[in-house]
Design a protein around this motif. Structure first.
Motif, PDB file in Angstrom:
ATOM      1  N   ARG A 189       4.589  12.147  -6.219  1.00  0.00           N
ATOM      2  CA  ARG A 189       4.176  10.985  -5.423  1.00  0.00           C
ATOM      3  C   ARG A 189       5.327  10.649  -4.469  1.00  0.00           C
ATOM      4  O   ARG A 189       6.089   9.691  -4.716  1.00  0.00           O
ATOM      5  CB  ARG A 189       3.867   9.823  -6.372  1.00  0.00           C
ATOM      6  CG  ARG A 189       3.029   8.707  -5.806  1.00  0.00           C
ATOM      7  CD  ARG A 189       1.521   8.952  -5.938  1.00  0.00           C
ATOM      8  NE  ARG A 189       0.812   7.795  -5.389  1.00  0.00           N
ATOM      9  CZ  ARG A 189      -0.496   7.622  -5.421  1.00  0.00           C
ATOM     10  NH1 ARG A 189      -1.268   8.519  -5.981  1.00  0.00           N
ATOM     11  NH2 ARG A 189      -1.048   6.554  -4.889  1.00  0.00           N
ATOM     12  N   PRO A 190       5.469  11.420  -3.403  1.00  0.00           N
ATOM     13  CA  PRO A 190       6.611  11.188  -2.494  1.00  0.00           C
ATOM     14  C   PRO A 190       6.507   9.818  -1.827  1.00  0.00           C
ATOM     15  O   PRO A 190       5.410   9.292  -1.640  1.00  0.00           O
ATOM     16  CB  PRO A 190       6.460  12.283  -1.426  1.00  0.00           C
ATOM     17  CG  PRO A 190       5.411  13.227  -1.935  1.00  0.00           C
ATOM     18  CD  PRO A 190       4.574  12.473  -2.923  1.00  0.00           C
ATOM     19  N   GLY A 191       7.652   9.252  -1.477  1.00  0.00           N
ATOM     20  CA  GLY A 191       7.658   7.979  -0.753  1.00  0.00           C
ATOM     21  C   GLY A 191       6.974   8.091   0.597  1.00  0.00           C
ATOM     22  O   GLY A 191       6.296   7.173   1.031  1.00  0.00           O
ATOM     23  N   LYS A 192       7.164   9.204   1.265  1.00  0.00           N
ATOM     24  CA  LYS A 192       6.377   9.469   2.459  1.00  0.00           C
ATOM     25  C   LYS A 192       6.259  10.967   2.701  1.00  0.00           C
ATOM     26  O   LYS A 192       7.114  11.751   2.282  1.00  0.00           O
ATOM     27  CB  LYS A 192       6.928   8.769   3.703  1.00  0.00           C
ATOM     28  CG  LYS A 192       8.397   8.928   3.980  1.00  0.00           C
ATOM     29  CD  LYS A 192       8.814   7.983   5.126  1.00  0.00           C
ATOM     30  CE  LYS A 192      10.308   7.750   5.207  1.00  0.00           C
ATOM     31  NZ  LYS A 192      10.882   7.143   3.982  1.00  0.00           N
ATOM     32  N   PHE A 238      -1.013  10.670   3.313  1.00  0.00           N
ATOM     33  CA  PHE A 238      -0.809   9.744   2.204  1.00  0.00           C
ATOM     34  C   PHE A 238      -0.229  10.498   1.003  1.00  0.00           C
ATOM     35  O   PHE A 238      -0.597  11.650   0.752  1.00  0.00           O
ATOM     36  CB  PHE A 238      -2.132   9.126   1.760  1.00  0.00           C
ATOM     37  CG  PHE A 238      -2.668   8.093   2.697  1.00  0.00           C
ATOM     38  CD1 PHE A 238      -1.864   7.049   3.148  1.00  0.00           C
ATOM     39  CD2 PHE A 238      -3.983   8.134   3.120  1.00  0.00           C
ATOM     40  CE1 PHE A 238      -2.367   6.079   4.000  1.00  0.00           C
ATOM     41  CE2 PHE A 238      -4.492   7.174   3.968  1.00  0.00           C
ATOM     42  CZ  PHE A 238      -3.682   6.149   4.413  1.00  0.00           C
ATOM     43  N   SER A 239       0.620   9.810   0.239  1.00  0.00           N
ATOM     44  CA  SER A 239       1.144  10.409  -0.991  1.00  0.00           C
ATOM     45  C   SER A 239       0.010  10.719  -1.959  1.00  0.00           C
ATOM     46  O   SER A 239       0.134  11.603  -2.808  1.00  0.00           O
ATOM     47  CB  SER A 239       2.120   9.450  -1.661  1.00  0.00           C
ATOM     48  OG  SER A 239       3.167   9.165  -0.777  1.00  0.00           O
ATOM     49  N   SER A 240      -1.083   9.992  -1.804  1.00  0.00           N
ATOM     50  CA  SER A 240      -2.221  10.204  -2.713  1.00  0.00           C
ATOM     51  C   SER A 240      -2.938  11.527  -2.455  1.00  0.00           C
ATOM     52  O   SER A 240      -3.827  11.895  -3.222  1.00  0.00           O
ATOM     53  CB  SER A 240      -3.211   9.041  -2.584  1.00  0.00           C
ATOM     54  OG  SER A 240      -3.611   8.894  -1.234  1.00  0.00           O
ATOM     55  N   TYR A 289       4.665  -1.965  -2.728  1.00  0.00           N
ATOM     56  CA  TYR A 289       4.649  -0.514  -2.509  1.00  0.00           C
ATOM     57  C   TYR A 289       3.224   0.000  -2.704  1.00  0.00           C
ATOM     58  O   TYR A 289       2.893   0.595  -3.724  1.00  0.00           O
ATOM     59  CB  TYR A 289       5.610   0.159  -3.498  1.00  0.00           C
ATOM     60  CG  TYR A 289       6.145   1.479  -3.025  1.00  0.00           C
ATOM     61  CD1 TYR A 289       7.226   1.543  -2.142  1.00  0.00           C
ATOM     62  CD2 TYR A 289       5.586   2.686  -3.455  1.00  0.00           C
ATOM     63  CE1 TYR A 289       7.725   2.754  -1.710  1.00  0.00           C
ATOM     64  CE2 TYR A 289       6.089   3.899  -3.022  1.00  0.00           C
ATOM     65  CZ  TYR A 289       7.159   3.922  -2.158  1.00  0.00           C
ATOM     66  OH  TYR A 289       7.660   5.129  -1.730  1.00  0.00           O
ATOM     67  N   GLY A 295      -0.211   2.112  -2.594  1.00  0.00           N
ATOM     68  CA  GLY A 295      -0.502   3.550  -2.590  1.00  0.00           C
ATOM     69  C   GLY A 295      -0.844   4.053  -1.198  1.00  0.00           C
ATOM     70  O   GLY A 295      -0.429   5.124  -0.796  1.00  0.00           O
ATOM     71  N   LYS A 296      -1.632   3.277  -0.468  1.00  0.00           N
ATOM     72  CA  LYS A 296      -2.011   3.655   0.894  1.00  0.00           C
ATOM     73  C   LYS A 296      -2.028   2.417   1.783  1.00  0.00           C
ATOM     74  O   LYS A 296      -2.406   1.338   1.334  1.00  0.00           O
ATOM     75  CB  LYS A 296      -3.440   4.229   0.952  1.00  0.00           C
ATOM     76  CG  LYS A 296      -3.689   5.432   0.102  1.00  0.00           C
ATOM     77  CD  LYS A 296      -5.084   6.006   0.367  1.00  0.00           C
ATOM     78  CE  LYS A 296      -6.092   5.712  -0.720  1.00  0.00           C
ATOM     79  NZ  LYS A 296      -5.648   6.068  -2.069  1.00  0.00           N
ATOM     80  N   SER A 315      -2.441   5.769   9.678  1.00  0.00           N
ATOM     81  CA  SER A 315      -1.871   5.445   8.376  1.00  0.00           C
ATOM     82  C   SER A 315      -0.428   4.999   8.558  1.00  0.00           C
ATOM     83  O   SER A 315       0.201   5.300   9.566  1.00  0.00           O
ATOM     84  CB  SER A 315      -1.909   6.675   7.472  1.00  0.00           C
ATOM     85  OG  SER A 315      -1.117   7.715   8.017  1.00  0.00           O
ATOM     86  N   LYS A 316       0.072   4.263   7.583  1.00  0.00           N
ATOM     87  CA  LYS A 316       1.501   3.944   7.549  1.00  0.00           C
ATOM     88  C   LYS A 316       2.007   4.375   6.174  1.00  0.00           C
ATOM     89  O   LYS A 316       1.319   4.158   5.176  1.00  0.00           O
ATOM     90  CB  LYS A 316       1.739   2.448   7.734  1.00  0.00           C
ATOM     91  CG  LYS A 316       1.138   1.892   9.050  1.00  0.00           C
ATOM     92  CD  LYS A 316       1.912   0.700   9.563  1.00  0.00           C
ATOM     93  CE  LYS A 316       1.252   0.115  10.807  1.00  0.00           C
ATOM     94  NZ  LYS A 316       2.218  -0.555  11.700  1.00  0.00           N
ATOM     95  N   PRO A 317       3.202   4.959   6.110  1.00  0.00           N
ATOM     96  CA  PRO A 317       3.718   5.330   4.787  1.00  0.00           C
ATOM     97  C   PRO A 317       4.031   4.077   3.956  1.00  0.00           C
ATOM     98  O   PRO A 317       4.440   3.049   4.509  1.00  0.00           O
ATOM     99  CB  PRO A 317       5.019   6.083   5.090  1.00  0.00           C
ATOM    100  CG  PRO A 317       4.996   6.377   6.549  1.00  0.00           C
ATOM    101  CD  PRO A 317       4.121   5.355   7.189  1.00  0.00           C
ATOM    102  N   SER A 318       3.851   4.192   2.638  1.00  0.00           N
ATOM    103  CA  SER A 318       4.108   3.056   1.741  1.00  0.00           C
ATOM    104  C   SER A 318       5.514   2.489   1.922  1.00  0.00           C
ATOM    105  O   SER A 318       5.741   1.294   1.756  1.00  0.00           O
ATOM    106  CB  SER A 318       3.980   3.503   0.290  1.00  0.00           C
ATOM    107  OG  SER A 318       2.824   4.265   0.112  1.00  0.00           O
ATOM    108  N   SER A 319       6.454   3.360   2.248  1.00  0.00           N
ATOM    109  CA  SER A 319       7.856   2.943   2.250  1.00  0.00           C
ATOM    110  C   SER A 319       8.257   2.141   3.486  1.00  0.00           C
ATOM    111  O   SER A 319       9.399   1.699   3.565  1.00  0.00           O
ATOM    112  CB  SER A 319       8.753   4.172   2.102  1.00  0.00           C
ATOM    113  OG  SER A 319       8.390   5.155   3.049  1.00  0.00           O
ATOM    114  N   GLU A 356      -7.719   2.603  -4.303  1.00  0.00           N
ATOM    115  CA  GLU A 356      -7.073   2.241  -5.563  1.00  0.00           C
ATOM    116  C   GLU A 356      -6.519   0.829  -5.491  1.00  0.00           C
ATOM    117  O   GLU A 356      -6.182   0.349  -4.399  1.00  0.00           O
ATOM    118  CB  GLU A 356      -5.922   3.220  -5.851  1.00  0.00           C
ATOM    119  CG  GLU A 356      -6.388   4.638  -6.063  1.00  0.00           C
ATOM    120  CD  GLU A 356      -5.245   5.634  -6.164  1.00  0.00           C
ATOM    121  OE1 GLU A 356      -4.371   5.636  -5.267  1.00  0.00           O
ATOM    122  OE2 GLU A 356      -5.223   6.399  -7.142  1.00  0.00           O
TER     123      GLU A 356
END
Lengths: 322, 331
Positions: free
Chosen positions: A92-95, A136-138, B103, B105-106, B133-137, B271
């Motif tokens: 599950r990478p951060g990005k 997405f990491s998902s 944080y 998931g999406k 999309s935007k990364p979670s981080s 989710e």
């Protein structure tokens, strides 16, 4: 050196892959440094945490390999490959940043594809800077999980790529120093739904690539992290994509418009890069969608991303089901 | 109920806003169970009132109802002596609020979902939700500085309704879609216009112009869905300092929340904790040109405060700073 995330007895662990066996990193460290082991066992609980230790962790892992080769690591710390399930290099990478249009052959093929579809064909040259999109990491799955073909998808395609695994937090990284932030490389399959990816909505500048790239299971990542020393010359590396054992297309990393240091440096201008982050570096042309007639993935297909001489990233395609 | 995530020391905790305080839900539930003579209050509280947002949302409506009941108990003054109260609640100003989902998931963002914003962007109304999309981080919460990257001088903010998913689902029917919403928050879709609009035709780098560090601001709280059962008559406004820049109302959204949920769940499993940002209203200044080329349009500058307001949810404020190109230490 090859590092893996794997599952054994219901637990996710990290290990070193050596001589077709996996050595558990946490257990091996406890064995090798039994007295006053200063390490927090949590450091070995995930690839991200392990990488965040930097050289300390990698140094330990190398020492473990030496001990395995000397035959002094007891057999209960070694697993045969059949006993473990390999998971995604970083589950599950951060990005996940992905470069597209990094190969002249890909740009050429994408333009022809648009033309065949009756879509507006721009006059594309290489972008001025690396062209980045996000996954997405998902989307991430490991080498033993199936790629699920969505019900509505008719144009499921693979893009085999070398991906950078970031090993160290950094922002505004110079090209000269970029590789110091790279823990190693892994293989990535940028699964795409071509019907959606190139569809303009509403204009050619507003294509639906986000939706054509981000379904569940569209990001196979693995089978392991290859540390930088596994590649003596990155430019001479060939990436092959094979379906059911036959090569669909292959290209050399030397054809890339933007080098890995350029890509890492550019991404770090906009993002803070963190251990475990993935940057996929783009695919050459020749993908299934670009064949005449197109060759799309179908349930039952086995798709491989591989570098000759290294273990491949292999996934089977399955129908998503009802 | 207004749910927040807040930082106390190194811990990130789930809280509820109660009067001018933030109540730590997990700790107060433990205290409540203790007053009831429960044998193992801490472990029950851990599973029934998890201390962080996503595990809490994963319990679904049961947990939200449990938290509401707990607040009623707090209201009645029933369980807490004044002395204890300070141990599991804090004055609002004493804690640092984070994005309600620190944080996710999406983070899914709809562009061009507001007719007047579509026309100011000089394109046709999209037939399918145009999405990035935007990364979670890259997510930040209220008052966290938005650091303007050196590659842009054209930093812009977009006020949007943020939907926070409360239940896992794939192929969700439109009729059922609102059942999957835990609540709503304000989303500021921070954008670097030059990066978003530059480049070759068909190769505009929207992702990079939309998804850089600090570009997803969420907060100040998650307002549970029961308080906003109809999310379609909420005014939205975006200011820099005290000047109004964009305004509109959620009733104009082209694709409604339930349509977006049904549509996106065809592509990915939604989710608990996932965020869908529904799109921004137009700028109020009459512009002769496309926003990016209009010399009168005021972009965000370091020193500004970017302020987003959505009726019924609250105000989300962030200062703009210039990012310092501090030298890394690669070793």
């Amino acid at each position: 050196m090859r590092l893996v995330t794997y599952e054994h007895a219901g637990r996710v662990r990290i290990g070193v892959w050596v001589n077709n066996q996996v050595v558990d990193l946490s257990a091996a460290c406890q064995f090798l440094y039994p007295a006053n082991n200063p390490d927090d066992p949590g450091l070995y609980s995930s690839m991200m945490k392990f990488l965040a230790q930097g050289e300390t962790g990698l140094h330990r892992a190398r020492a473990i390999i030496e001990k395995v080769e000397e035959g002094v690591v007891p057999s209960h710390l070694l697993f045969d490959m059949g006993q473990v399930s390999l998971m995604a290099t970083v589950p599950r990478p951060g990005k996940i940043l992905a470069v597209d249009y990094n190969y002249a052959t890909f740009i050429h093929d994408a333009c022809q594809f648009l033309q065949k579809k009756g879509l507006e064909v721009p006059e594309w040259g290489f972008p001025d800077n690396p062209w980045i999109f996000g996954k997405f990491s998902s989307t991430v799955i490991g080498p033993e999980e199936p790629i699920l073909k969505p019900r509505e998808t008719k144009a499921l395609d693979a893009e085999g790529e070398l991906a950078v695994v970031i090993g160290k937090t950094g922002r505004f990284i110079s090209e000269d120093e970029a590789l110091l932030y790279v823990a190693g490389y892994t293989l990535f399959n940028d699964i795409s739904d071509r019907d959606i990816e190139f569809r303009p909505s509403p204009s050619i500048n507003h294509r639906l690539y986000t939706l054509g790239k981000n379904n569940d299971t569209f990001g196979p990542l693995g089978p392991c992290l290859f540390t930088k020393d596994e590649f003596s010359r990155l430019e001479s590396v060939t990436i092959e994509v094979a379906v059911n054992g036959t090569i669909l297309y292959a290209y050399s990393l030397s054809e890339a418009a933007f080098s890995i240091p350029t890509i890492v440096s550019y991404c770090s201008q906009m993002f803070q890069l963190e251990p475990g982050d993935i940057i996929a570096t783009g695919s050459g042309g020749g993908c299934g969608a670009f064949k005449e007639p197109p060759v799309y993935l179908k349930p039952g297909d086995q798709v491989e991303v591989r570098v000759p001489g290294l273990p491949p990233l292999k996934n089977v395609v399955q129908d998503e089901g009802k | 109920m207004k749910l927040v995530s807040f930082q106390i020391g190194d811990d990130i905790r789930l809280g509820a806003v109660w009067q001018e305080r933030v109540i730590d839900l997990n700790l107060s539930y433990t205290a409540y169970l203790t007053t009831k003579g429960h044998a193992s209050p801490a472990s029950v509280s851990l599973s029934e009132m998890p201390p962080t947002m996503i595990p809490f949302l994963e319990l679904g409506k049961d947990a939200i109802e449990r938290a509401k009941k707990l607040l009623e108990v707090v209201d009645s003054g029933g369980i807490f002596g004044q002395e204890d109260f300070g141990k599991f609640s804090y004055p609002k100003d004493a804690v640092q609020l984070l994005a309600p989902v620190p944080y996710p998931g999406k983070i899914i963002v709809v562009g061009l979902n507001y007719p007047a914003h579509v026309s100011e962007s000089q394109v046709d109304i999209p037939k399918l939700p145009w999405t990035f999309s935007k990364p979670s981080s890259v997510i930040i919460g209220p008052e966290h500085p938005i650091a303007r990257p050196p590659l842009t001088k054209h930093l812009d903010g977009e006020v949007e309704l943020g939907v926070i998913i409360g239940a896992r689902g794939k192929y969700i029917q439109k009729e059922d879609a609102l059942e999957y919403v835990a609540g709503y928050s304000i989303f500021n879709d921070v954008s670097a216009r030059n990066i978003q609009f530059e480049g070759q035709v068909g190769l505009r780098c929207f992702f990079l112009g939309k998804s850089f560090q600090d570009s997803a601001v969420l907060g100040p709280a998650l307002v549970t869905a029961d308080e906003l059962s109809e999310p379609y008559n909420l005014s939205m406004a975006r200011y820099y300092n005290d000047r109004l820049i964009r305004k509109g109302n959620t009733k104009h959204y082209i694709f409604k929340v339930e349509e977006l949920i049904a549509f996106y769940s065809r592509f990915f499993t939604l989710e608990p904790g996932d965020v869908i940002a529904c799109g921004c209203p137009p700028a109020i200044v009459k512009k002769k040109h496309h926003i990016f080329y209009d010399k009168d349009y005021r972009f965000l500058e370091p020193g500004d405060r970017c302020i987003c307001e959505v009726e019924g949810i609250g105000v989300l404020e962030n200062p703009i700073i210039d990012v310092t190109e501090s030298k890394n230490d690669p070793n």
